[in-house]
Scaffold this active site. Structure first.
Site, PDB file in Angstrom:
ATOM      1  N   GLU A   1      38.365  36.071 -32.563  1.00 42.03           N
ATOM      2  CA  GLU A   1      36.915  35.873 -32.622  1.00 42.03           C
ATOM      3  C   GLU A   1      36.400  35.686 -34.053  1.00 42.03           C
ATOM      4  OE1 GLU A   1      35.444  34.879 -30.243  1.00 42.03           O
ATOM      5  OE2 GLU A   1      36.564  35.617 -28.503  1.00 42.03           O
TER       6      GLU A   1
ATOM      7  N   GLU B   1      38.260  37.297 -19.145  1.00 45.56           N
ATOM      8  CA  GLU B   1      38.341  38.073 -20.380  1.00 45.56           C
ATOM      9  C   GLU B   1      37.337  39.226 -20.331  1.00 45.56           C
ATOM     10  OE1 GLU B   1      37.484  36.067 -24.105  1.00 45.56           O
ATOM     11  OE2 GLU B   1      38.162  37.795 -25.243  1.00 45.56           O
TER      12      GLU B   1
ATOM     13  N   HIS C   1      38.724  27.642 -30.007  1.00 42.47           N
ATOM     14  CA  HIS C   1      39.615  28.680 -29.473  1.00 42.47           C
ATOM     15  C   HIS C   1      40.928  28.097 -28.943  1.00 42.47           C
ATOM     16  CE1 HIS C   1      37.795  32.599 -29.725  1.00 42.47           C
ATOM     17  NE2 HIS C   1      36.737  32.318 -28.998  1.00 42.47           N
TER      18      HIS C   1
ATOM     19  N   GLY D   1      28.055  34.095 -23.602  1.00 37.46           N
ATOM     20  CA  GLY D   1      27.658  32.721 -23.851  1.00 37.46           C
ATOM     21  C   GLY D   1      28.582  31.731 -23.164  1.00 37.46           C
ATOM     22  N   ALA D   2      29.876  31.888 -23.376  1.00 39.78           N
ATOM     23  CA  ALA D   2      30.820  30.938 -22.817  1.00 39.78           C
ATOM     24  C   ALA D   2      32.227  31.496 -22.928  1.00 39.78           C
ATOM     25  CB  ALA D   2      30.735  29.609 -23.562  1.00 39.78           C
TER      26      ALA D   2
ATOM     27  N   HIS E   1      32.727  26.373 -30.822  1.00 36.76           N
ATOM     28  CA  HIS E   1      33.428  27.661 -30.833  1.00 36.76           C
ATOM     29  C   HIS E   1      34.482  27.731 -29.723  1.00 36.76           C
ATOM     30  CE1 HIS E   1      33.622  32.117 -31.412  1.00 36.76           C
ATOM     31  NE2 HIS E   1      33.896  32.101 -30.119  1.00 36.76           N
ATOM     32  N   GLU E   2      34.082  27.416 -28.524  1.00 37.13           N
ATOM     33  CA  GLU E   2      35.042  27.518 -27.402  1.00 37.13           C
ATOM     34  C   GLU E   2      36.146  26.488 -27.557  1.00 37.13           C
ATOM     35  OE1 GLU E   2      34.599  30.203 -25.891  1.00 37.13           O
ATOM     36  OE2 GLU E   2      32.503  30.484 -26.463  1.00 37.13           O
TER      37      GLU E   2
ATOM     38  N   GLU F   1      36.549  30.453 -23.232  1.00 41.17           N
ATOM     39  CA  GLU F   1      37.487  29.423 -23.679  1.00 41.17           C
ATOM     40  C   GLU F   1      38.700  29.205 -22.777  1.00 41.17           C
ATOM     41  OE1 GLU F   1      36.977  32.464 -25.291  1.00 41.17           O
ATOM     42  OE2 GLU F   1      38.863  33.255 -26.060  1.00 41.17           O
TER      43      GLU F   1
HETATM   44  N1  TRP Z   1      35.820  34.943 -25.573  1.00 40.44           N
HETATM   45  C1  TRP Z   1      34.458  34.568 -25.371  1.00 40.44           C
HETATM   46  C2  TRP Z   1      33.992  33.931 -26.670  1.00 40.44           C
HETATM   47  O1  TRP Z   1      33.644  34.572 -27.602  1.00 40.44           O
HETATM   48  C3  TRP Z   1      33.516  35.638 -25.046  1.00 40.44           C
HETATM   49  C4  TRP Z   1      33.753  36.578 -23.924  1.00 40.44           C
HETATM   50  C5  TRP Z   1      34.300  37.791 -23.990  1.00 40.44           C
HETATM   51  C6  TRP Z   1      33.179  36.516 -22.662  1.00 40.44           C
HETATM   52  N2  TRP Z   1      34.106  38.481 -22.827  1.00 40.44           N
HETATM   53  C7  TRP Z   1      33.411  37.728 -22.023  1.00 40.44           C
HETATM   54  C8  TRP Z   1      32.475  35.539 -22.015  1.00 40.44           C
HETATM   55  C9  TRP Z   1      32.911  37.996 -20.760  1.00 40.44           C
HETATM   56  C10 TRP Z   1      31.983  35.811 -20.762  1.00 40.44           C
HETATM   57  C11 TRP Z   1      32.186  37.031 -20.132  1.00 40.44           C
HETATM   58  O2  TRP Z   1      34.051  32.782 -26.849  1.00 40.44           O
HETATM   59 ZN    ZN Z   2      34.995  33.449 -29.066  1.00 43.97          ZN
END
Ligand code: TRP
Ligand code: ZN
Length: 879
Positions: free
Chosen positions: A326, A127, A307, A267-268, A303-304, A270
C-alpha cells in the site's frame, strides 16, 4: 463487552503453514436466493511436515454440506468444522485433493466481505480475509495458487459472468442457466480472487503494451451509466503507459476488466485482472461529478492498476507487511498524478491530507507503526499510517537514493521477488543491494509510531562569515512504545540571500550534506556553512522531504520573505501557512494579534493572488488558512473546538475582508464559458474562482452570498454548483435552506449526488444538525446497508464537523455512538471506521474530554460489539 485479547496476532509468531494449496478449482452455482460452492483444492504437505499434523483451514459463516479427499467422503471423526474453519485431523502426507461443498447466502451478506449482492449483482471482496467466507481455505497471503473458476448462473439475472484471468469456456447450461469458465495463469493469494455475475452494461477499449501485447480493456457498470465510465477508461490507459515509462512495468494478461458496484466497503480493489470499484470512483459526468471526483477517479484507477506489480506480482508474506504494497502503491499513484498534473499542487494536497489525517492518528490513541507487530482485527489497519505514511517512507528512499538509485532498487525488487510473497526487509534489501548503502537505521521508520519533531535553530557569525544550523529531533512516546529511536531525516534545503536569490557556501561541516540535502540521523547535529557574506534565510524541508513537524522559530518577517522568494513552491506555500497558523494559535490562546502582523499576511496573500507566474490551482491552495483540525493539533492539548472555529473565522475575515475588491476581480476574471473539461488548468481555474467566492462569503463581504446563490443557480457543472451550495450552507446564509432543498429535489434520484447533499448537511457547524441527521436516518427509505450513504452522512459528521461532533453537551458524541451501535450489527467495518472519529478525545478540554470518555465507556458497557469495533474502542480507551 467481550474482551478478545486471546485473538491477538503477533508478527513474531509468523510461521509458514505445514501444508500448501497449489491449485484451486472452484465451481459456483449461483441461484436467485443462494449459491453453492464446490472447491477442489490440491494440497501438498511441506517436506518438514510431521505425520499426523492436522490441516487447519479458515472459514467464516460457511455451511458445510460435504467434504472428501481424493473423491472419498470423510468419516465424521476425520474432520471438524466450527465457527473459525475446518480441520482435517490427519491428512495424507502426500499431494491430495480436498473437496468441499458449502452453501452461501450472498443475499443476506451485509458485511460486504466474501460473496454478496449489490443492487442485484453478485460480487466479491476478499481482501484481507473475505475468501474464507466463500470456501474453506488457507486464507493467508503467503499461499499462492493458480485458480480456475466455473460459474453457472441464471441467464436473465446474470448475463455477464466474470472472474480473474482469461475466459476459457462458456455456454448454455439448460433451465435458463448459463456458465463461464475463467482461468488465471498467475499464482495468487486468495485475497486477490474475484468473481462478478450480473446484468451489466460496459464500455470497451484496448491498449498495446511496449512489447506489443494487445490488451482488451472493459469497464462494466449499471445499464445507462456507460457514458460516465469514459474518464475512468482514459485514466486507465494513461496509467498503463505511465507505469511502462516510469517503472518499466508492463501489463501481463490479455484482458483487464473493471466493474463498478454501488455497495463497497472501501474505494476499490486490485483483484488480478478484475478490479472491483466503488462506483463513486468510476462514474463521472460534468453535471454530477466535481473536479475532486474526477481527480479521485484518476488516482484510484491508477492505484489499483499499479497494484498489478506492487501487490499482485509481488505480494505480502503476511498482513503485517500491508504497507509493502500500500505505501509503495500510494507513492506510485502520487507520482503519476504529479507527472500528469502539477507536482507542487499535488505535493501540497498530499501534505494537507497527511497532516489532517495521519498526524492526528500518529499522535493519538490509535497510533501504530507503518508495519505494526500485532493486531486483533486486520481490517482496522487499513489506515492512513499504513497508506500515507507508508508512501512518505518510500518517498524518503527516493530522495536519499536519487532518481536513478531509486529505479535501480525497484528494478531489483521486481526481478528478485516476482511471484513471491515478501516482506519490508526484502524490500529494503533490494534498495540497499542495488545502491550499496546501509538502510538499517532507515528501517526504523517502518517500526516506529509517532510523528518526529524536528527543531532547527540558526546562528550567523558575521565576523567568521559562518552560518550554523542546530538540528534536534524527538519523537514522543506512543501507545506501547515508550522510548523512541532517532530516525534518518532527509532534509532538502536551500539558503536564500537578502536579495532573494540562492546563496552558496564555500564549505560545510557537521552532518552529512550533499548539494541541497542534509541527512540528519542523530538526536542533535550542527551544520556549519562557511563563506557566508550575510545572514541568509533558510528554506528547510523543501518539498516536505520528511513527514515531521518542523519548528524553525523563524520570524514572521523571515516567513513572509520565504513566501515571496523561495524557489521551492512547497515552502512558499508552507511559509504562508506558518504565518496564518501562528496568528490563529495566538488569538485562540488569548493573545490578540497585532494589526501589522495581520496586515502583512493580508498583503502577502494579495501579492500571491496577483502573481502572474503562479498557476491558479497553486494560488487556490496558497490563499487557504490552515483548517480547524490542524489548528487544534498545533494547540495540542485542552482543545476547545468552538474557540478554534470562531478564532479561525475572525482571522479569515481580518486577512481577507481587506482584499474584497481583488477577490471579486479574481472571481470575475476567471469566469469561463467554455464547456467543462477536467484538465489541470481548467480545474485550477475553478478551484481559484471558488476559493475567491468562499473567501468573499466567509469575510462577510456585502453581496457575496447573493453572488454565491447566483452561481448555484446558473452553474453548468457540479464543481461550481456544489462549491456555491456548500459555502452558503457552511456560513448559514439566508439563501442556504432553499438551495439545499432545491439540490435535494434536483438530484435526489442520483445516489452519488445524494451523497454530496448528505455531506453538506452533515458538515453545517450549527445547532440542529444532529436533529436533521436523525430525521434522515429515521426515513425508512434511507439505505442503512450502503457504506457510501452512511459515510457521507455520519462519517462526514464525525470527521468534518468539529464543533457539532464535539459539542460541550456531549450530544454529538452520543449521536455517533448510537449510530455505531446500530450499524455495527449490519456492517462492522463501517461502524469501526466511523468510531475512529473519537480518537481526538484525550486532547480535548476537560468538559468535552469527560463527555467523550463517558460515551465511550457506555459503548463498552453496552453489550456485544463486533471484533472490529471492540478493537478500536479498547485501544481508544486504553490511553
Ligand atoms: N487493497 C485495496 C486498495 O488499497 C483496499 C482494500 C483493503 C479494500 N480492504 C478492502 C477494498 C476491503 C475493499 C474492501 O487498493
Ligand atoms: Zn491499495
Amino acid at each position: 463487552m467481550r474482551t478478545e485479547t486471546e485473538h491477538t496476532i503477533y508478527l513474531k509468531d509468523y510461521a509458514p503453514s505445514p501444508y500448501r494449496i497449489v491449485s484451486v478449482d472452484l465451481d459456483f452455482k449461483i441461484q436467485a436466493d443462494n449459491t453453492r460452492v464446490r472447491a477442489l483444492l490440491t494440497v501438498e504437505p511441506r517436506e518438514t511436515t510431521a505425520p499426523g499434523t492436522p490441516l487447519v483451514l479458515d472459514g467464516d459463516e460457511l455451511h458445510l454440506s460435504s467434504v472428501a479427499i481424493d473423491g472419498a467422503p470423510l468419516a465424521l471423526a476425520a474432520y471438524a468444522a466450527d465457527a473459525n474453519g475446518l480441520t482435517i485431523v490427519e491428512p495424507p502426507l502426500r499431494r491430495f485433493v480436498l473437496e468441499t461443498e458449502v452453501l452461501l447466502q450472498p443475499e443476506g451478506n451485509t458485511k460486504l466481505m466474501g460473496l454478496y449482492r449489490s443492487s442485484g449483482t453478485w460480487c466479491t471482496q476478499c481482501e484481507p480475509e473475505g475468501f474464507r467466507r466463500i470456501t474453506y481455505y488457507l486464507d493467508r497471503p503467503d499461499n499462492l495458487a493458480v485458480f480456475k473458476v466455473r460459474m453457472t448462473a441464471p441467464l436473465d439475472l446474470a448475463p455477464v459472468l466474470l472472474a480473474n484471468g482469461n475466459l476459457i469456456d462458456k455456454g448454455d447450461a439448460g433451465d435458463g442457466m448459463h456458465y463461464a469458465v475463467w482461468e488465471d495463469p498467475f499464482p495468487k493469494p486468495a485475497y486477490l480472487f474475484a468473481l462478478v455475475a450480473g446484468d451489466l452494461g460496459s464500455i470497451t477499449d484496448n491498449f498495446t503494451t511496449a512489447s506489443g501485447r494487445k490488451v482488451d480493456l472493459a469497464i462494466y457498470c449499471t445499464h445507462g451509466k456507460e457514458s460516465q465510465c469514459l474518464w475512468a477508461m482514459d485514466s486507465l490507459k494513461r496509467s498503463m503507459a505511465w507505469d511502462e515509462r516510469r517503472f518499466g512495468r508492463e501489463y501481463d494478461l490479455d484482458i483487464f476488466n473493471i466493474v463498478a458496484v454501488s455497495d463497497f466497503n472501501f474505494g476499490a480493489m486490485e483483484n488480478k485482472g478484475l478490479n472491483i470499484f466503488n462506483d463513486r470512483l468510476v462514474f463521472a459526468e460534468p453535471e454530477t461529478a466535481t473536479d475532486g471526483n474526477y481527480d479521485g477517479i484518476e488516482r484510484v484507477i491508477a492505484h489499483e492498476y499499479f497494484h498489478n506489480w506492487t501487490g499482485n506480482r509481488v505480494t505480502c508474506r503476511d498482513w503485517f507487511q500491508l504497507c509493502l504494497k500500500e505505501g509503495l502503491t500510494v507513492y506510485r499513484d502520487q507520482e503519476f498524478t504529479s507527472d500528469e498534473r502539477s507536482r507542487a499542487v499535488k505535493r501540497i494536497s498530499d501534505v494537507v491530507t497527511l497532516r489532517s489525517a495521519q498526524f492526528p492518528e500518529d499522535g493519538g490513541p490509535l497510533a501504530h507503526p507503518p508495519r505494526p507487530d500485532q493486531y486483533r482485527e486486520i481490517n482496522n489497519f487499513y489506515t492512513t499510517t499504513v497508506y500515507e505514511k507508508g508512501a512518505e517512507i518510500v518517498r524518503m528512499l527516493a530522495t536519499l537514493l536519487g532518481t536513478d538509485g531509486f529505479r535501480k532498487g525497484t528494478d531489483l525488487y521486481f526481478e528478485r521477488h516476482d511471484g513471491q510473497a515478501t516482506t519490508i526487509e526484502a524490500f529494503l534489501a533490494a534498495f540497499s543491494d542495488a545502491n550499496d548503502v546501509n538502510l538499517d537505521q532507515f528501517k526504523a521508520w517502518y517500526l516506529q509510531a509517532g510523528t518526529p519533531h524536528l527543531s532547527v535553530d540558526q546562528h550567523y557569525d558575521a565576523d567568521k562569515q559562518t552560518y550554523t544550523l542546530k538540528l534536534k529531533q524527538q519523537t514522543l512516546p506512543t501507545p506501547g512504545q515508550p522510548t523512541k529511536q532517532d530516525l534518518v531525516l532527509p532534509i532538502k534545503f536551500g539558503l536564500i540571500g537578502p536579495n532573494g536569490s540562492p546563496m552558496s557556501w564555500s564549505g560545510v561541516s557537521g552532518a552529512q550534506v550533499r548539494d541541497d540535502l542534509i541527512v540528519f540521523n542523530g538526536a542533535e547535529a550542527e551544520v556549519t556553512f562557511t563563506g557566508i557574506p550575510s545572514r541568509p534565510v533558510p528554506s528547510l524541508l523543501r518539498e516536505f522531504s520528511a513527514p515531521v513537524v518542523l519548528e524553525t522559530g523563524l520570524s514572521q518577517e523571515d516567513q513572509l520573505f520565504l513566501a515571496r522568494h523561495d524557489s521551492d513552491p512547497f515552502n512558499r506555500w508552507q511559509a504562508l501557512q506558518d504565518v496564518g497558523m501562528a496568528l490563529a494559535v495566538d488569538a485562540i490562546g488569548g493573545k490578540p494579534w497585532r494589526d501589522e502582523a495581520v496586515a502583512a499576511l493580508s498583503q502577502a496573500m494579495s501579492d500571491t493572488l496577483g502573481n502572474s507566474e503562479l498557476d491558479d490551482a497553486y494560488k487556490a491552495l496558497a490563499v487557504t488558512l490552515p483548517d480547524e483540525q490542524m489548528i487544534g493539533r498545533a494547540i495540542g492539548s485542552n482543545i476547545d473546538p468552538q474557540k478554534i472555529h470562531e478564532g479561525r473565522r475572525d482571522l479569515l475575515k481580518a486577512v481577507f475582508a481587506p482584499l474584497a475588491e481583488q477577490l471579486r476581480k479574481t472571481y470575475e476574471g476567471l469566469t469561463s464559458t467554455v464547456p467543462y473539461s477536467p484538465d489541470a488548468a481548467s480545474t485550477g481555474r475553478r478551484a481559484l474562482r471558488n476559493r475567491a467566492l468562499g473567501l468573499l462569503v466567509g469575510s462577510g463581504v456585502a453581496g457575496a452570498s447573493e453572488l454565491a446563490a447566483q452561481q448555484y443557480s446558473t452553474a453548468s457543472n457540479m464543481t461550481d454548483r456544489l462549491a456555491a451550495l456548500s459555502v452558503l450552507a457552511t456560513y448559514g446564509t439566508v439563501e442556504a435552506p432553499a438551495l439545499l432543498a432545491d439540490f435535494r429535489t434536483r438530484f435526489g434520484g442520483d445516489p452519488l449526488v445524494l451523497d454530496k447533499w448528505l455531506s453538506v448537511t452533515a458538515s453545517v457547524p450549527r445547532d440542529g444538525v444532529i436533529e436533521d441527521m436523525k430525521a434522515i436516518l429515521a426515513d425508512p427509505s434511507f439505505p442503512k446497508t450502503n457504506p457510501n450513504r452512511l459515510r457521507s452522512l455520519v462519517g462526514t459528521f464525525a470527521m468534518g464537523n468539529p464543533t457539532q461532533f464535539m459539542r460541550a453537551d456531549g450530544a454529538g458524541f452520543r449521536f455517533v455512538a448510537e449510530f455505531v451501535t446500530e450499524v455495527d450489527k449490519i456492517n462492522p467495518q463501517v461502524a469501526a471506521r466511523v468510531l475512529t472519529g473519537f480518537r481526538i478525545w484525550p486532547m480535548l478540554e476537560s468538559g468535552r474530554r469527560d463527555a467523550a470518555k463517558a460515551v465511550l465507556a457506555g459503548l463498552q458497557a453496552g453489550g456485544t460489539l463486533s471484533r472490529n469495533t471492540a478493537d478500536i474502542l479498547t485501544r481508544m480507551l486504553a490511553s
